[in-house]
Write an enzyme that holds these catalytic residues in place. Structure first.
Site, PDB file in Angstrom:
ATOM      1  N   LYS A 155     -65.851  -2.822   6.587  1.00  0.00           N
ATOM      2  CA  LYS A 155     -64.481  -2.360   6.333  1.00  0.00           C
ATOM      3  C   LYS A 155     -64.064  -3.011   5.018  1.00  0.00           C
ATOM      4  O   LYS A 155     -63.684  -4.172   4.972  1.00  0.00           O
ATOM      5  CB  LYS A 155     -63.561  -2.812   7.483  1.00  0.00           C
ATOM      6  CG  LYS A 155     -62.358  -1.942   7.740  1.00  0.00           C
ATOM      7  CD  LYS A 155     -61.324  -1.937   6.645  1.00  0.00           C
ATOM      8  CE  LYS A 155     -60.459  -3.145   6.523  1.00  0.00           C
ATOM      9  NZ  LYS A 155     -59.657  -3.130   5.272  1.00  0.00           N
ATOM     10  N   GLU A 227     -64.693 -16.759   5.492  1.00  0.00           N
ATOM     11  CA  GLU A 227     -64.798 -17.227   4.109  1.00  0.00           C
ATOM     12  C   GLU A 227     -63.412 -17.028   3.492  1.00  0.00           C
ATOM     13  O   GLU A 227     -63.030 -15.908   3.144  1.00  0.00           O
ATOM     14  CB  GLU A 227     -65.861 -16.412   3.351  1.00  0.00           C
ATOM     15  CG  GLU A 227     -67.266 -16.523   3.927  1.00  0.00           C
ATOM     16  CD  GLU A 227     -67.948 -17.861   3.636  1.00  0.00           C
ATOM     17  OE1 GLU A 227     -67.350 -18.706   2.945  1.00  0.00           O
ATOM     18  OE2 GLU A 227     -69.068 -18.059   4.119  1.00  0.00           O
ATOM     19  N   CYS A 261     -62.874 -16.837  -5.507  1.00  0.00           N
ATOM     20  CA  CYS A 261     -62.544 -17.874  -4.520  1.00  0.00           C
ATOM     21  C   CYS A 261     -63.027 -19.248  -4.941  1.00  0.00           C
ATOM     22  O   CYS A 261     -62.338 -20.232  -4.735  1.00  0.00           O
ATOM     23  CB  CYS A 261     -63.124 -17.489  -3.169  1.00  0.00           C
ATOM     24  SG  CYS A 261     -64.906 -17.234  -3.246  1.00  0.00           S
ATOM     25  N   GLU A 364     -53.031 -21.553  -3.488  1.00  0.00           N
ATOM     26  CA  GLU A 364     -54.043 -20.790  -4.218  1.00  0.00           C
ATOM     27  C   GLU A 364     -53.346 -19.865  -5.225  1.00  0.00           C
ATOM     28  O   GLU A 364     -52.370 -19.198  -4.887  1.00  0.00           O
ATOM     29  CB  GLU A 364     -54.861 -19.956  -3.224  1.00  0.00           C
ATOM     30  CG  GLU A 364     -56.095 -19.340  -3.853  1.00  0.00           C
ATOM     31  CD  GLU A 364     -56.902 -18.485  -2.877  1.00  0.00           C
ATOM     32  OE1 GLU A 364     -56.293 -17.827  -2.011  1.00  0.00           O
ATOM     33  OE2 GLU A 364     -58.136 -18.475  -2.981  1.00  0.00           O
TER      34      GLU A 364
HETATM   35  P1  NAD Z   1     -56.688 -10.211   2.953  1.00  0.00           P
HETATM   36  O1  NAD Z   1     -56.839 -11.248   4.009  1.00  0.00           O
HETATM   37  O2  NAD Z   1     -55.350  -9.684   2.679  1.00  0.00           O
HETATM   38  O3  NAD Z   1     -57.610  -8.944   3.282  1.00  0.00           O
HETATM   39  C1  NAD Z   1     -59.002  -9.059   3.481  1.00  0.00           C
HETATM   40  C2  NAD Z   1     -59.486  -7.894   4.332  1.00  0.00           C
HETATM   41  O4  NAD Z   1     -58.941  -8.006   5.653  1.00  0.00           O
HETATM   42  C3  NAD Z   1     -59.064  -6.519   3.830  1.00  0.00           C
HETATM   43  O5  NAD Z   1     -60.136  -5.633   4.029  1.00  0.00           O
HETATM   44  C4  NAD Z   1     -57.910  -6.162   4.759  1.00  0.00           C
HETATM   45  O6  NAD Z   1     -57.703  -4.781   4.913  1.00  0.00           O
HETATM   46  C5  NAD Z   1     -58.359  -6.779   6.064  1.00  0.00           C
HETATM   47  N1  NAD Z   1     -57.290  -7.096   7.013  1.00  0.00           N
HETATM   48  C6  NAD Z   1     -55.986  -7.356   6.749  1.00  0.00           C
HETATM   49  N2  NAD Z   1     -55.343  -7.678   7.896  1.00  0.00           N
HETATM   50  C7  NAD Z   1     -56.261  -7.633   8.893  1.00  0.00           C
HETATM   51  C8  NAD Z   1     -56.220  -7.885  10.299  1.00  0.00           C
HETATM   52  N3  NAD Z   1     -55.107  -8.272  10.896  1.00  0.00           N
HETATM   53  N4  NAD Z   1     -57.354  -7.754  11.004  1.00  0.00           N
HETATM   54  C9  NAD Z   1     -58.523  -7.403  10.410  1.00  0.00           C
HETATM   55  N5  NAD Z   1     -58.617  -7.144   9.087  1.00  0.00           N
HETATM   56  C10 NAD Z   1     -57.507  -7.267   8.331  1.00  0.00           C
HETATM   57  O7  NAD Z   1     -57.353 -10.861   1.641  1.00  0.00           O
HETATM   58  P2  NAD Z   1     -57.468 -10.232   0.178  1.00  0.00           P
HETATM   59  O8  NAD Z   1     -56.132 -10.297  -0.475  1.00  0.00           O
HETATM   60  O9  NAD Z   1     -58.177  -8.928   0.226  1.00  0.00           O
HETATM   61  O10 NAD Z   1     -58.456 -11.276  -0.518  1.00  0.00           O
HETATM   62  C11 NAD Z   1     -58.030 -12.387  -1.229  1.00  0.00           C
HETATM   63  C12 NAD Z   1     -58.349 -13.656  -0.487  1.00  0.00           C
HETATM   64  O11 NAD Z   1     -59.748 -13.692  -0.195  1.00  0.00           O
HETATM   65  C13 NAD Z   1     -58.088 -14.914  -1.279  1.00  0.00           C
HETATM   66  O12 NAD Z   1     -57.435 -15.874  -0.481  1.00  0.00           O
HETATM   67  C14 NAD Z   1     -59.488 -15.413  -1.641  1.00  0.00           C
HETATM   68  O13 NAD Z   1     -59.577 -16.802  -1.848  1.00  0.00           O
HETATM   69  C15 NAD Z   1     -60.276 -14.980  -0.463  1.00  0.00           C
HETATM   70  N6  NAD Z   1     -61.701 -14.880  -0.785  1.00  0.00           N
HETATM   71  C16 NAD Z   1     -62.543 -15.827  -0.280  1.00  0.00           C
HETATM   72  C17 NAD Z   1     -63.894 -15.797  -0.598  1.00  0.00           C
HETATM   73  C18 NAD Z   1     -64.848 -16.826  -0.032  1.00  0.00           C
HETATM   74  O14 NAD Z   1     -66.040 -16.626  -0.130  1.00  0.00           O
HETATM   75  N7  NAD Z   1     -64.385 -17.911   0.541  1.00  0.00           N
HETATM   76  C19 NAD Z   1     -64.383 -14.793  -1.436  1.00  0.00           C
HETATM   77  C20 NAD Z   1     -63.490 -13.849  -1.950  1.00  0.00           C
HETATM   78  C21 NAD Z   1     -62.154 -13.897  -1.609  1.00  0.00           C
END
Ligand code: NAD
Length: 496
Positions: A155, A227, A261, A364
């Site tokens: 997804k 992650e 990240c 962040e």
């Molecule tokens: P987000 O949490 O808003 O969304 C991530 C994914 O989760 C999307 O596909 C979204 O549609 C889905 N989602 C949202 N609500 C959900 C729910 N309740 N249940 C299941 N799925 C749901 O994050 P984002 O804004 O897309 O990404 C940015 C964040 O990701 C930053 O905090 C960044 O640090 C982190 N990130 C971490 C890593 C790592 O390896 N640690 C890598 C890349 C990004």
């Protein structure tokens, strides 16, 4: 509606998947998974390597990746596509086969027996991805699960689903088994539906969503890998190679427009060299070329260093943190504001004189802002570096490598570089993951593979000593005898 963040041009309209679509995908995955798991390791590996080569050679995939993210061609091809190839090479090669083959262990107590540790696929794994790396944190995070024999439903983020959809098309075009890898685009609802039905979840994204997924996975008792975000520190000691450290700090801060990240989110520099470090960093920033990446991306002519902000709310976030920092006494040395025009661009921003109470040092940023703080010495730097609920990555810079290594061990982070930055992401042989509130579980290494397996231990006779088994079984079971108990007492005293 998906737009190119670098130009504002509409790219596609993607219908959002919801509960029925997720249910249908899970049913297809359950039907396809046993045959995929039954294939010999080398056949699954060959299929995944074919796909990786298909991604490498597909100009449409690269242009899609650049268009929907606004990142530079180098970051798309040289990082995301390259990473996918490297990760596939590692997991589907000798290291992967070794990690997944039956592991024989020899017990001391029952030396007539041996334990066979078997790694079975878990079944259907749900991978939920973010928008900042549409390939690297989306399809590439499916490779380990697929290697183990799981079916995977990806997804992707609702903001960047096109790259994942192109990967699913390539999977079909190459004739790879139907139902084993599927993409269901959609918003939170589709993600939630996947969390309800998958046998394991691999999630990359924000802390808030990660916590809610972990809570639900806890109720269902299915494993979850998280992650999440970071606030990674870079600790620069007075004896560091300053030009190199400043160059690396600028790359690590503005790579992918700061939407990475493991990027360095805080720079802590020892006081005697802080002014020189800032001057060197400002010089590096002045050289950066920022603008819309050229297409086709395969032409790879290196015209841009810093691309667009993929997700527009990150601009307001950067602005708010800069305003907060300035109100509390910070100085804007470079950048500081969004650039005008049709695309979403924010000037690479260097902040000096920051203090730990500023939002830019605590939350962040995930955007192109590089805060530099002076610290009296390494100990103060270390204390501030660890003063965060997050623990993703970090780096220590010093010509005294032993001292830097000792400080690196004391950083509370999942991965640290000495005199370099972010390279852990490409060292696929070693585990990579967050500590504290930055996550649970791993990518990479044998650890990153085995977590996608259900482990079963089978105890069997050792072929050389099986003649003794009936005797041992009788001695330790009914009827209990004083003689055996006395023997056990002797063993306990003699060997423990
Ligand atoms: P987000 O949490 O808003 O969304 C991530 C994914 O989760 C999307 O596909 C979204 O549609 C889905 N989602 C949202 N609500 C959900 C729910 N309740 N249940 C299941 N799925 C749901 O994050 P984002 O804004 O897309 O990404 C940015 C964040 O990701 C930053 O905090 C960044 O640090 C982190 N990130 C971490 C890593 C790592 O390896 N640690 C890598 C890349 C990004």
């Amino acid at each position: 509606m998906i737009r190119n963040p670098a130009t504002g041009q509409v790219l596609a309209e993607v219908p959002c998947g919801d509960l029925p679509q997720v249910e249908a995908a899970v049913a297809r995955a359950r039907a396809a998974q046993p045959a995929w798991a039954a294939l010999p390791f080398r056949e699954r590996g060959a299929a995944l390597r074919r796909l990786a080569r298909g991604l490498r050679d597909d100009p449409r995939l690269l242009d899609t990746l650049v268009s929907e993210s606004g990142k530079t061609a180098f970051e798309a091809e040289g990082m995301e596509v390259f990473y996918t190839l490297e990760l596939t090479r590692y997991f589907t090669g000798r290291a992967g086969r070794r990690a997944l083959r039956d592991d024989l262990r020899h017990p001391m107590v029952f030396s007539n027996k041996r334990a066979r540790v078997i790694h079975h696929a878990r079944g259907v794994v749900g991978v939920i991805g973010p928008w900042n790396w549409p390939l690297l944190n989306n399809y590439a995070d499916c490779v380990a699960a697929l290697t183990c024999g799981n079916a995977v439903i990806l997804k992707p983020s609702e903001h960047t689903p096109l790259t994942s959809l192109r990967v699913a098309e390539l999977w079909k075009e190459l004739g790879l088994p139907e139902g084993v890898f599927q993409v269901v685009p959609g918003r939170a609802e589709a993600g939630k539906a996947l969390v309800e039905r998958a046998d394991m979840i691999f999630f990359t994204g924000s802390q808030a969503v990660g916590r809610s997924i972990a809570a639900r996975a806890g109720e269902r008792l299915v494993p979850v890998v998280l992650e999440l975000g970071g606030k990674s520190p870079m600790l620069v000691l007075a004896d560091a190679d300053l030009p190199r450290a400043a160059h690396a700090a600028v790359w690590s801060s503005f790579l992918n427009s700061g939407q990475a990240c493991v990027r360095n989110e805080r720079v802590l520099v020892e006081e005697p060299v802080a002014e020189r470090f800032l001057a060197l960093a400002a010089e590096e920033i002045a050289k950066l070329r920022q603008g819309p990446p050229l297409l086709p991306a395969l032409s790879g002519d290196g015209t841009m260093d810093v691309g667009a902000i993929t997700f527009s709310p990150q601009i307001a976030r950067a602005q708010a943190q800069i305003a907060d920092a300035v109100a509390k006494g910070a100085r804007v040395v470079a950048g500081g504001e969004a650039r005008g025009g049709a695309g979403q661009f924010f000037a690479p921003t260097l902040l000096a004189d920051v203090t730990p109470d500023m939002a830019v040092m605590r939350e962040e940023t995930f955007g192109p802002v590089m805060p530099v703080m002076r610290v009296a010495n390494a100990e103060e730097g270390l204390r501030i570096a660890n003063d965060t609920p997050l623990g993703l990555a970090g780096s220590v810079w010093s010509r005294d490598e032993a001292r830097a290594r000792a400080l690196a061990r004391r950083l509370e982070a999942g991965s640290v570089c000495v005199n370099d930055t972010m390279l852990n992401y490409f060292v696929v042989e070693a585990p990579l993951g967050g500590v504290k509130a930055s996550g649970l579980g791993f990518r990479h290494g044998p650890e990153g593979l085995r977590q996608f397996c259900r482990v079963e231990t089978v105890i069997e006779d050792h072929p050389l000593f099986k003649w003794i088994s009936p005797l041992v079984s009788r001695e330790i079971s009914f009827p209990y005898t004083g003689r055996t108990q006395r023997l056990l007492r002797w063993i306990m005293k003699r060997f423990y």
